[in-house]
Structures are given as structure tokens and as C-alpha cells.
Design a protein around this motif. Sequence first.
Motif, PDB file in Angstrom:
ATOM      1  N   CYS A 263     -53.344  -9.894   8.256  1.00  0.00           N
ATOM      2  CA  CYS A 263     -53.549  -9.513   9.663  1.00  0.00           C
ATOM      3  C   CYS A 263     -52.660 -10.366  10.564  1.00  0.00           C
ATOM      4  O   CYS A 263     -52.591 -11.581  10.407  1.00  0.00           O
ATOM      5  CB  CYS A 263     -55.022  -9.721  10.030  1.00  0.00           C
ATOM      6  SG  CYS A 263     -55.421  -9.211  11.712  1.00  0.00           S
TER       7      CYS A 263
ATOM      8  N   CYS B 138     -62.427  -9.378  14.392  1.00  0.00           N
ATOM      9  CA  CYS B 138     -61.019  -9.172  14.748  1.00  0.00           C
ATOM     10  C   CYS B 138     -60.788  -7.698  15.079  1.00  0.00           C
ATOM     11  O   CYS B 138     -61.165  -6.822  14.297  1.00  0.00           O
ATOM     12  CB  CYS B 138     -60.133  -9.604  13.584  1.00  0.00           C
ATOM     13  SG  CYS B 138     -58.378  -9.250  13.840  1.00  0.00           S
TER      14      CYS B 138
ATOM     15  N   CYS C 122     -58.704 -15.501  13.337  1.00  0.00           N
ATOM     16  CA  CYS C 122     -58.722 -14.571  12.211  1.00  0.00           C
ATOM     17  C   CYS C 122     -57.896 -15.173  11.078  1.00  0.00           C
ATOM     18  O   CYS C 122     -56.704 -15.417  11.249  1.00  0.00           O
ATOM     19  CB  CYS C 122     -58.147 -13.206  12.603  1.00  0.00           C
ATOM     20  SG  CYS C 122     -58.046 -12.091  11.167  1.00  0.00           S
TER      21      CYS C 122
ATOM     22  N   CYS D   7     -58.275  -6.230  12.009  1.00  0.00           N
ATOM     23  CA  CYS D   7     -58.687  -6.108  10.602  1.00  0.00           C
ATOM     24  C   CYS D   7     -60.201  -6.029  10.421  1.00  0.00           C
ATOM     25  O   CYS D   7     -60.671  -5.709   9.330  1.00  0.00           O
ATOM     26  CB  CYS D   7     -58.138  -7.281   9.785  1.00  0.00           C
ATOM     27  SG  CYS D   7     -58.949  -8.856  10.106  1.00  0.00           S
TER      28      CYS D   7
ATOM     29  N   VAL E 110     -53.056 -10.824  13.774  1.00  0.00           N
ATOM     30  CA  VAL E 110     -53.805 -11.479  14.850  1.00  0.00           C
ATOM     31  C   VAL E 110     -54.218 -12.880  14.396  1.00  0.00           C
ATOM     32  O   VAL E 110     -54.741 -13.055  13.298  1.00  0.00           O
ATOM     33  CB  VAL E 110     -55.054 -10.655  15.235  1.00  0.00           C
ATOM     34  CG1 VAL E 110     -55.957 -11.431  16.182  1.00  0.00           C
ATOM     35  CG2 VAL E 110     -54.633  -9.332  15.858  1.00  0.00           C
TER      36      VAL E 110
ATOM     37  N   THR F  89     -57.475 -13.773   8.028  1.00  0.00           N
ATOM     38  CA  THR F  89     -57.018 -12.770   7.071  1.00  0.00           C
ATOM     39  C   THR F  89     -55.498 -12.848   6.927  1.00  0.00           C
ATOM     40  O   THR F  89     -54.778 -12.669   7.918  1.00  0.00           O
ATOM     41  CB  THR F  89     -57.417 -11.358   7.546  1.00  0.00           C
ATOM     42  OG1 THR F  89     -58.830 -11.333   7.761  1.00  0.00           O
ATOM     43  CG2 THR F  89     -57.034 -10.309   6.528  1.00  0.00           C
TER      44      THR F  89
HETATM   45 ZN   LIG Z   1     -57.589  -9.957  11.803  1.00  0.00          ZN
END
Ligand SMILES: [Zn+2]
Length: 125
Positions: free
Chosen positions: A60, A19, A55, A22, A62, A57
Motif C-alpha cells: 500500500c 486505511c 499503514c 488497503c 499510503v 501494509t
Molecule cells: Zn494502506
Amino acid sequence: MSACCANETQPTVASSDTCPLCGSRGVRVEPVTLKALLVSDALRRGIPPAPPRFCATPECSVVYFDSAVGATFTEADVSVPVYSKQKSAPDVPVCYCFEITRRMVRAEAERGGGRNPRRAESIAK
Ligand SMILES: [Zn+2]
């Protein structure tokens, strides 16, 4: 020099796997997933030709990316709430196919559905 003495190089993770925000390694998804879930403005920007990455996370913003072509899609670009990004929201789908939400799973668990051996047997059949 024999092959046993050759300097082996470790495979490297392609930059398109991580990503851009992150740095976590993303899971590959099919482009059709983006076609189904992106809002029209995001679709107009174009879907990467190679399978993009997801992603997961939570912190994050994104959601999908392809670092090789510099494409990122955030939660604002996706037409549904993203489960892994909204850890405490009760109405975020856990299963998008059947529209099962976190609230529905909790309600079933509170009723004992998840621990009921008879129900577990009926599901297993
Ligand atoms: Zn990310």
C-alpha cells in the motif's frame, strides 16, 4: 427485561482506523511524527487534528492517514524511506533515531554479533 437479556452490540472499528486504500487497520501515531517526517508540500496540506494512523501494509502506498477527515500521505510525502514499505531495500532505516539500516544489521549478523553471547551480555548490562 433484565440486563442479562439485553441485546449487546459489538464495538465497531471507527472508519478512521482503517486505511482508505488497503483497508488495513492503522496504528495511531502522534501528529508530531508527521511534522517531523513530512516534506514541506505535504505539510502545507495540513496535518489532521486527531492523531493520524500509520499503514504498515507493504503493498500500500499510503503511509499516514486520517479517514475521518479524508487525509492521506503517501511515501512521496515522507522525507525518509519507510521501512515497512520497502522490504528489500538495504539502506532503509530500521531505527530512525540512530540511523541503523537493514544493511548494518545484516553486516553485524554476518560478523556473528547477534549470536555472540559476550556481546549479548554487554548489551544487557
Ligand atoms: Zn494502506
